[in-house]
Design a protein around this motif. Structure first.
Motif, PDB file in Angstrom:
ATOM      1  N   ALA A 117       0.825  -1.202   0.000  1.00 24.69           N
ATOM      2  CA  ALA A 117       0.000   0.000   0.000  1.00 24.69           C
ATOM      3  C   ALA A 117       0.860   1.252   0.000  1.00 24.69           C
ATOM      4  CB  ALA A 117      -0.946  -0.010   1.197  1.00 24.69           C
ATOM      5  N   ALA A 118       1.934   1.237   0.793  1.00 24.60           N
ATOM      6  CA  ALA A 118       2.821   2.405   0.851  1.00 24.60           C
ATOM      7  C   ALA A 118       3.505   2.636  -0.493  1.00 24.60           C
ATOM      8  CB  ALA A 118       3.867   2.207   1.954  1.00 24.60           C
ATOM      9  N   ALA A 119       3.936   1.564  -1.138  1.00 22.05           N
ATOM     10  CA  ALA A 119       4.600   1.697  -2.431  1.00 22.05           C
ATOM     11  C   ALA A 119       3.630   2.221  -3.485  1.00 22.05           C
ATOM     12  CB  ALA A 119       5.177   0.346  -2.858  1.00 22.05           C
ATOM     13  N   CYS A 120       2.419   1.696  -3.498  1.00 21.58           N
ATOM     14  CA  CYS A 120       1.421   2.155  -4.481  1.00 21.58           C
ATOM     15  C   CYS A 120       1.073   3.622  -4.255  1.00 21.58           C
ATOM     16  CB  CYS A 120       0.168   1.296  -4.391  1.00 21.58           C
ATOM     17  SG  CYS A 120       0.364  -0.381  -5.053  1.00 21.58           S
ATOM     18  N   ALA A 121       0.946   4.026  -2.992  1.00 16.44           N
ATOM     19  CA  ALA A 121       0.623   5.421  -2.693  1.00 16.44           C
ATOM     20  C   ALA A 121       1.728   6.346  -3.180  1.00 16.44           C
ATOM     21  CB  ALA A 121       0.403   5.592  -1.192  1.00 16.44           C
ATOM     22  N   ARG A 122       2.971   5.944  -2.981  1.00 19.64           N
ATOM     23  CA  ARG A 122       4.079   6.790  -3.425  1.00 19.64           C
ATOM     24  C   ARG A 122       4.121   6.887  -4.948  1.00 19.64           C
ATOM     25  NH1 ARG A 122      10.501   6.615  -1.672  1.00 19.64           N
ATOM     26  NH2 ARG A 122      11.152   8.227  -3.152  1.00 19.64           N
ATOM     27  N   LEU A 123       3.867   5.782  -5.617  1.00 21.23           N
ATOM     28  CA  LEU A 123       3.837   5.805  -7.074  1.00 21.23           C
ATOM     29  C   LEU A 123       2.724   6.721  -7.584  1.00 21.23           C
ATOM     30  CD1 LEU A 123       4.437   2.006  -7.671  1.00 21.23           C
ATOM     31  CD2 LEU A 123       5.895   3.831  -8.563  1.00 21.23           C
ATOM     32  N   ALA A 124       1.552   6.638  -6.952  1.00 17.60           N
ATOM     33  CA  ALA A 124       0.429   7.473  -7.375  1.00 17.60           C
ATOM     34  C   ALA A 124       0.744   8.955  -7.181  1.00 17.60           C
ATOM     35  CB  ALA A 124      -0.827   7.094  -6.601  1.00 17.60           C
ATOM     36  N   GLU A 125       1.477   9.285  -6.125  1.00 10.72           N
ATOM     37  CA  GLU A 125       1.862  10.678  -5.884  1.00 10.72           C
ATOM     38  C   GLU A 125       2.738  11.215  -7.010  1.00 10.72           C
ATOM     39  OE1 GLU A 125       3.771  10.719  -2.138  1.00 10.72           O
ATOM     40  OE2 GLU A 125       1.919  10.451  -0.964  1.00 10.72           O
ATOM     41  N   ALA A 126       3.523  10.336  -7.616  1.00 11.94           N
ATOM     42  CA  ALA A 126       4.436  10.763  -8.674  1.00 11.94           C
ATOM     43  C   ALA A 126       3.770  10.820 -10.046  1.00 11.94           C
ATOM     44  CB  ALA A 126       5.637   9.807  -8.724  1.00 11.94           C
ATOM     45  N   ALA A 127       2.522  10.379 -10.138  1.00 15.47           N
ATOM     46  CA  ALA A 127       1.823  10.323 -11.420  1.00 15.47           C
ATOM     47  C   ALA A 127       0.977  11.579 -11.624  1.00 15.47           C
ATOM     48  CB  ALA A 127       0.936   9.086 -11.475  1.00 15.47           C
ATOM     49  N   ASP A 128       0.839  12.007 -12.884  1.00 12.63           N
ATOM     50  CA  ASP A 128       0.050  13.206 -13.175  1.00 12.63           C
ATOM     51  C   ASP A 128      -0.897  13.004 -14.357  1.00 12.63           C
ATOM     52  OD1 ASP A 128       1.831  13.083 -15.229  1.00 12.63           O
ATOM     53  OD2 ASP A 128       2.659  15.097 -14.965  1.00 12.63           O
ATOM     54  N   THR A 129      -1.289  11.756 -14.613  1.00 10.67           N
ATOM     55  CA  THR A 129      -2.203  11.468 -15.717  1.00 10.67           C
ATOM     56  C   THR A 129      -3.597  11.148 -15.166  1.00 10.67           C
ATOM     57  OG1 THR A 129      -1.568   9.132 -15.688  1.00 10.67           O
ATOM     58  CG2 THR A 129      -0.366  10.587 -17.192  1.00 10.67           C
ATOM     59  N   ALA A 130      -4.567  11.129 -16.062  1.00  7.61           N
ATOM     60  CA  ALA A 130      -5.959  10.880 -15.666  1.00  7.61           C
ATOM     61  C   ALA A 130      -6.280   9.402 -15.527  1.00  7.61           C
ATOM     62  CB  ALA A 130      -6.906  11.512 -16.673  1.00  7.61           C
ATOM     63  N   VAL A 131      -5.329   8.547 -15.915  1.00 10.05           N
ATOM     64  CA  VAL A 131      -5.504   7.106 -15.775  1.00 10.05           C
ATOM     65  C   VAL A 131      -4.298   6.539 -15.031  1.00 10.05           C
ATOM     66  CG1 VAL A 131      -5.720   4.883 -16.960  1.00 10.05           C
ATOM     67  CG2 VAL A 131      -6.860   6.902 -17.884  1.00 10.05           C
ATOM     68  N   LEU A 132      -4.578   5.726 -14.021  1.00 14.59           N
ATOM     69  CA  LEU A 132      -3.531   5.035 -13.270  1.00 14.59           C
ATOM     70  C   LEU A 132      -3.733   3.532 -13.419  1.00 14.59           C
ATOM     71  CD1 LEU A 132      -3.522   7.002  -9.882  1.00 14.59           C
ATOM     72  CD2 LEU A 132      -1.877   7.210 -11.751  1.00 14.59           C
ATOM     73  N   VAL A 133      -2.668   2.832 -13.770  1.00 15.57           N
ATOM     74  CA  VAL A 133      -2.704   1.379 -13.873  1.00 15.57           C
ATOM     75  C   VAL A 133      -1.701   0.817 -12.870  1.00 15.57           C
ATOM     76  CG1 VAL A 133      -2.375  -0.632 -15.357  1.00 15.57           C
ATOM     77  CG2 VAL A 133      -3.289   1.493 -16.327  1.00 15.57           C
ATOM     78  N   LEU A 210      -4.969  -3.407 -11.847  1.00 15.26           N
ATOM     79  CA  LEU A 210      -6.068  -2.495 -11.548  1.00 15.26           C
ATOM     80  C   LEU A 210      -5.933  -1.246 -12.401  1.00 15.26           C
ATOM     81  CD1 LEU A 210      -6.118  -2.637  -7.630  1.00 15.26           C
ATOM     82  CD2 LEU A 210      -7.695  -3.799  -9.204  1.00 15.26           C
ATOM     83  N   VAL A 211      -7.050  -0.783 -12.952  1.00  7.80           N
ATOM     84  CA  VAL A 211      -7.067   0.405 -13.805  1.00  7.80           C
ATOM     85  C   VAL A 211      -8.049   1.412 -13.195  1.00  7.80           C
ATOM     86  CG1 VAL A 211      -7.387   1.288 -16.141  1.00  7.80           C
ATOM     87  CG2 VAL A 211      -6.641  -1.090 -15.791  1.00  7.80           C
ATOM     88  N   PHE A 212      -7.526   2.569 -12.783  1.00  8.08           N
ATOM     89  CA  PHE A 212      -8.327   3.574 -12.097  1.00  8.08           C
ATOM     90  C   PHE A 212      -8.474   4.841 -12.930  1.00  8.08           C
ATOM     91  CE2 PHE A 212      -6.854   1.309  -8.297  1.00  8.08           C
ATOM     92  CZ  PHE A 212      -7.950   1.381  -7.439  1.00  8.08           C
ATOM     93  N   ASP A 213      -9.645   5.454 -12.838  1.00  3.31           N
ATOM     94  CA  ASP A 213      -9.762   6.867 -13.140  1.00  3.31           C
ATOM     95  C   ASP A 213      -9.056   7.594 -11.998  1.00  3.31           C
ATOM     96  OD1 ASP A 213     -11.291   9.220 -14.568  1.00  3.31           O
ATOM     97  OD2 ASP A 213     -11.573   9.465 -12.403  1.00  3.31           O
ATOM     98  N   ALA A 214      -8.031   8.376 -12.308  1.00  5.14           N
ATOM     99  CA  ALA A 214      -7.179   8.951 -11.268  1.00  5.14           C
ATOM    100  C   ALA A 214      -7.948   9.868 -10.329  1.00  5.14           C
ATOM    101  CB  ALA A 214      -6.011   9.699 -11.901  1.00  5.14           C
ATOM    102  N   ALA A 215      -8.905  10.625 -10.850  1.00  7.13           N
ATOM    103  CA  ALA A 215      -9.683  11.527  -9.997  1.00  7.13           C
ATOM    104  C   ALA A 215     -10.492  10.732  -8.976  1.00  7.13           C
ATOM    105  CB  ALA A 215     -10.597  12.397 -10.857  1.00  7.13           C
ATOM    106  N   ALA A 216     -11.088   9.630  -9.400  1.00  4.45           N
ATOM    107  CA  ALA A 216     -11.846   8.790  -8.481  1.00  4.45           C
ATOM    108  C   ALA A 216     -10.922   8.139  -7.450  1.00  4.45           C
ATOM    109  CB  ALA A 216     -12.610   7.730  -9.260  1.00  4.45           C
ATOM    110  N   TYR A 217      -9.757   7.700  -7.901  1.00  3.37           N
ATOM    111  CA  TYR A 217      -8.786   7.090  -6.996  1.00  3.37           C
ATOM    112  C   TYR A 217      -8.434   8.065  -5.866  1.00  3.37           C
ATOM    113  CZ  TYR A 217      -4.163   5.489  -5.412  1.00  3.37           C
ATOM    114  OH  TYR A 217      -3.086   5.108  -4.642  1.00  3.37           O
TER     115      TYR A 217
END
Length: 382
Positions: A117-133, A210-217
């Motif tokens: 969970a910590a690794a995924c959260a850090r990766l998401a923080e570094a992303a700036d697109t509308a889709v996260l996989v 897992l494929v997320f809409d980044a805003a919803a995530y």
């Protein structure tokens, strides 16, 4: 126990197996699969948490470099305090591809967080697109898998698409255990109906893809909302549904597969770390589900061999339904006709259920004693 009482008991078990088989057949006919070809033009960020994955990660990187239909793809790989040269193996496999970035972390997760969970959260923080996989390092992809998965998200209205990869096996123990993951939902939940529901209890998710809409995530709190969860994939899907947003399960078929655990030791450690959390972490609920599974998938087959009269006839029906349901579930996730190995594993389905029950008991015991560990880390106690 009288012959009549035995026949009633076995008949109840056979009914469980027949219902499971019927549900699996419904899902075989109705579950959505990723399209074989798709194209998306929007930017996509792929997040790969990796701890001690030097031997698996290069194959995933090669698959990601070969993706088609997604020209604006970027990949973030987090080396999560690995001790086996994961970062170096990743850099070598990337070979200067500018779409890839390796983030090296030596930090241990904060108290109350699992490492993933910590690794995924850090990766998401570094992303700036509308889709996260989010992809696990042991997933293998056909060239069009990412584009197909993102296209499925953009079909709407889901905020999260959970792609179910084919569960591959390299040993007999894996062949017995791994298909149970798909079978567990394929034989109990009409997915086409559940995909239209917002009930958290009917969500199915696989954290391998897992494929997320980044805003919803981000609206549901991302992985911070499931920081201490042993099953962060399922819990984040439930969080999405509680927010009023839809989640859907689709099957990858030939587009994605994974060998999740390798051998008996990894199977034992892997399932022990999280099976306690099934059914809300409730021991009575887990025991009840286990009892029903034993009744339907162990008692009935035993009666088919050792019973007599009505009990034996009911046992034969139950065992046939159990094997058929197992094969239907396998064909759902593989998208192909079951192999000879699949048939052998299906015939041994009672052994699989007994193994599941044993692992569940071990997991609850380890959780109660606060002895759960994974990849060298103690897991948060909930």
């Amino acid at each position: 126990m009288t012959d009549d009482a035995t026949a009633v008991l076995v008949g109840a078990g056979a009914a469980v197996a027949v219902l499971g088989c019927a549900t699996a057949l419904f899902n075989r006919l109705t579950v959505r699969r990723l399209p074989e070809s798709a194209a998306v033009i929007e930017p996509i960020t792929i997040c790969v948490p990796a701890r001690d994955e030097a031997h698996r990660l290069p194959d995933l990187i090669a698959d990601l470099r070969a993706q088609s239909g997604a020209p604006r793809l970027q990949v973030l790989v987090l080396d999560d305090a690995s001790s086996d040269g994961t970062a170096e193996a990743a850099e070598k496999a990337i070979d200067g591809d500018p779409r890839f970035l390796v983030i090296r972390s030596r930090d241990e997760p904060e108290r109350g967080w699992t490492g993933k969970a910590a690794a995924c959260a850090r990766l998401a923080e570094a992303a700036d697109t509308a889709v996260l996989v989010f992809l696990d390092a042991d997933v293998r992809l056909a060239p069009g898998a990412i584009a197909a998965a993102v296209a499925e998200l953009r079909r709407g209205p889901a905020a999260l698409v959970s792609v179910w990869p084919r569960q591959d096996a390299g040993s007999f123990a894996e062949a017995l255990a791994q298909p149970l993951l798909c079978w567990s939902w394929a034989s109990t939940l009409p997915v086409a109906v559940a995909n239209r529901s917002l009930w958290p209890s009917t969500a199915v998710a696989c954290g391998q893809f897992l494929v997320f809409d980044a805003a919803a995530y981000r609206a549901v709190g991302g992985h911070a909302a499931v920081a201490d969860s042993a099953t962060e994939d399922l819990d984040i899907a439930r969080a999405v549904r509680r927010s009023g947003r839809q989640t859907v399960l689709v099957v990858a078929g030939r587009l994605a597969g994974t060998r999740m655990y390798r051998g008996v030791a990894e199977l034992d450690a892997g399932y022990t770390r999280w099976l306690w959390s099934a059914y809300g972490g409730s021991r009575p609920a887990s025991a009840a589900v286990g009892a029903v599974a034993l009744l339907g998938y162990v008692v009935a087959p035993v009666a088919a061999v050792a019973g007599r009269g009505r009990a034996r006839r009911a046992g034969i029906v139950g065992y046939a339904a159990a094997v058929t349901g197992r094969l239907l579930a396998r064909s759902i996730e593989s998208g192909a006709t079951p192999t000879r190995a699949d048939v052998v594993a299906a015939l041994a389905h009672p052994v699989s259920v007994l193994a599941y029950t044993t692992l569940s008991i071990r997991s609850h015991r380890a959780h109660r004693r606060d002895k759960l560990r994974w990849k060298g880390r103690s897991l948060p106690h909930r």
